[in-house]
Enzyme design. Sequence first.
Site, PDB file in Angstrom:
ATOM      1  N   GLN A  91      41.323  42.280  40.911  1.00  0.00           N
ATOM      2  CA  GLN A  91      40.484  42.528  42.084  1.00  0.00           C
ATOM      3  C   GLN A  91      41.095  43.613  42.978  1.00  0.00           C
ATOM      4  OE1 GLN A  91      41.426  39.506  41.002  1.00  0.00           O
ATOM      5  NE2 GLN A  91      39.831  37.968  41.313  1.00  0.00           N
TER       6      GLN A  91
ATOM      7  N   GLN B 200      37.610  46.276  38.905  1.00  0.00           N
ATOM      8  CA  GLN B 200      37.102  44.955  39.241  1.00  0.00           C
ATOM      9  C   GLN B 200      36.851  44.864  40.743  1.00  0.00           C
ATOM     10  OE1 GLN B 200      39.280  41.700  37.549  1.00  0.00           O
ATOM     11  NE2 GLN B 200      38.254  40.139  38.763  1.00  0.00           N
ATOM     12  N   ASP B 201      35.650  44.346  41.108  1.00  0.00           N
ATOM     13  CA  ASP B 201      35.283  44.121  42.514  1.00  0.00           C
ATOM     14  C   ASP B 201      35.231  45.416  43.325  1.00  0.00           C
ATOM     15  OD1 ASP B 201      35.317  41.511  41.744  1.00  0.00           O
ATOM     16  OD2 ASP B 201      36.836  40.837  43.149  1.00  0.00           O
TER      17      ASP B 201
ATOM     18  N   ASP C 202      32.446  42.244  37.739  1.00  0.00           N
ATOM     19  CA  ASP C 202      31.838  41.810  39.014  1.00  0.00           C
ATOM     20  C   ASP C 202      31.854  42.931  40.053  1.00  0.00           C
ATOM     21  OD1 ASP C 202      31.836  39.340  37.729  1.00  0.00           O
ATOM     22  OD2 ASP C 202      33.652  38.644  38.741  1.00  0.00           O
TER      23      ASP C 202
END
Length: 568
Positions: free
Chosen positions: A361, A383-384, A405
């Site tokens: 993240q 990611q993120d 995500d």
Amino acid sequence: MHNLSNIQKILLSIFLAISSLVILLSSTTNVSKSAPLSPISHVDDEEHLQVAHSNCAGTLYPELCISTLASLFPGTSLKQKSMSELISAIISHTVDIVKISASNCTGMKKKLGYELDPRQSRALDDCLELFEDTIVDLGAALSDLRTPNTSDKGYHHLQTLFSASMTNQYTCLDGFFYSKGTRRRQIEKRLYRISQLVSNSLAMLEKIPKHKKKSCKDEQVFPEYGEMVDGFPEWVTKKDRRLLENSANATAMSYDLVVAKDGSGNFTTISEAVQAAPKSSTKRFVIYIKEGAYFENVEVVKKKTMLMFIGDGIGKTVVKANRNVVDGWTTFRSATVAVVGERFIARDMTFENSAGPTKHQAVALRSGADFSAFYRCSFVGYQDTLYVHSLRQFYKQCDIYGTVDFVFGNAAVVLQDCNLYARKPNLDQKNIFTAQGRDDPNQNTGISILNCKVTAAADLIPVKSAYQTYLGRPWRQYSRTVYLRSLIDDVVEPRGWIEWDGDFALSTLYYGEYMNRGSGASTINRVNWPGYRVINSSDEASRFTVTSFIQGNDWLTSGGIPFYAGLS
């Protein structure tokens, strides 16, 4: 309501007395400065109990609702209160608990000091910021509740504030995900109580009389986005639309401050310019950021309202950093740029987190700014990447790059005419475009992807058959995401969507696809989850447009970003 039997009345009276005492004790434990609620009287009047039951019907936590009302309105005083007064009392009580939680977190930091590892310390800092934002939002809600407003607009504004306040509590707890020890357990009970009280208030809003009701056909899923004017939600003013649409070089435009790496402006860093901007501004304050790479983390706090960043173009004006969870940052605090100041706008620039796919993240931009809008911007990460945390947001002609995500959060957000690019992830990872975080069925939040391009980035194209890529997965129980009239190419797996964990949320989520095109748009082999649907009705699809979803005509008309009100 049916009459209660004598046994039911006795049992309910005992339950109310015990539950009310539990609420009182849990709200005041370990806090010397907190004021207790009024003494709780014995509740045995059948009519009084019926009133409490009626007021709490439809809430997700009815026992808590009934016992809270019993403690706040002992005796027969409940009968004389309007629904707005009841909700106001619950929210005032909730604010007190938020303040207690903030005090406990501050005390924990002071008491434990060096015993806290950096990640735990940052998680507590996240909580303190989120508590402060919650107090501001719930304070605004109290002001609205005390000023009678029977309009649909006022009702949806309260929905938005309550939805964001609930999201803040879960975000606080998320910060302890990678932490060892008992810190989360020390605070989570009270945070769940806060969220449950706000959830009950959110459900009770439906009972406020005279607010405009819509027919089933016209029901709006993201109603706070509002009407569209000249291609923007109406909350973007005409002046802001001109600022956003102006195709001339930024140097020919009017601005208040200039940021330049070469020293030719007022400041050499973006953070310095933000710091110099006025607090609580009621008029647009424009910061022109000249071409260059700015290696810094930028925060636009709640009091910095009406700010606008104007760059020289995607890939020309770039703000970049590399905070990530592997190196001890929380997801919330990892953002290269974080904005919570209301009515923030950005145009023609790139936000990047360069931590890379192995760092997990790592957020490029986090927005918890109500009425925020982004036009011709790029968000680059893995990611993120794009954290659409809360409140109302709009993205127009933007490019978003990521892996896992990479559009996530619990805002009410519309992405219109954007490009979503899946990048090459780690070998053990799958690409997932969205992870929406709606955790209550009454929250007016979700991700609407309208007329966008959903495809592979340049680094994934040669090897895309080696990786699985999906449209989304349910981060929370009532996750809600739709793809409307978008181009979806064959990078997306035929089943379209992927589970988060077993059958979690598969019956309660809302995932929809409407009239998409491209080699990956076929719905023949899509998942058969109870919550997934192929949208065949334009009426249903229209519930996710800028007009219906985010009350855009109330605020985008001032921002100068072109937008369209409906599906096309």
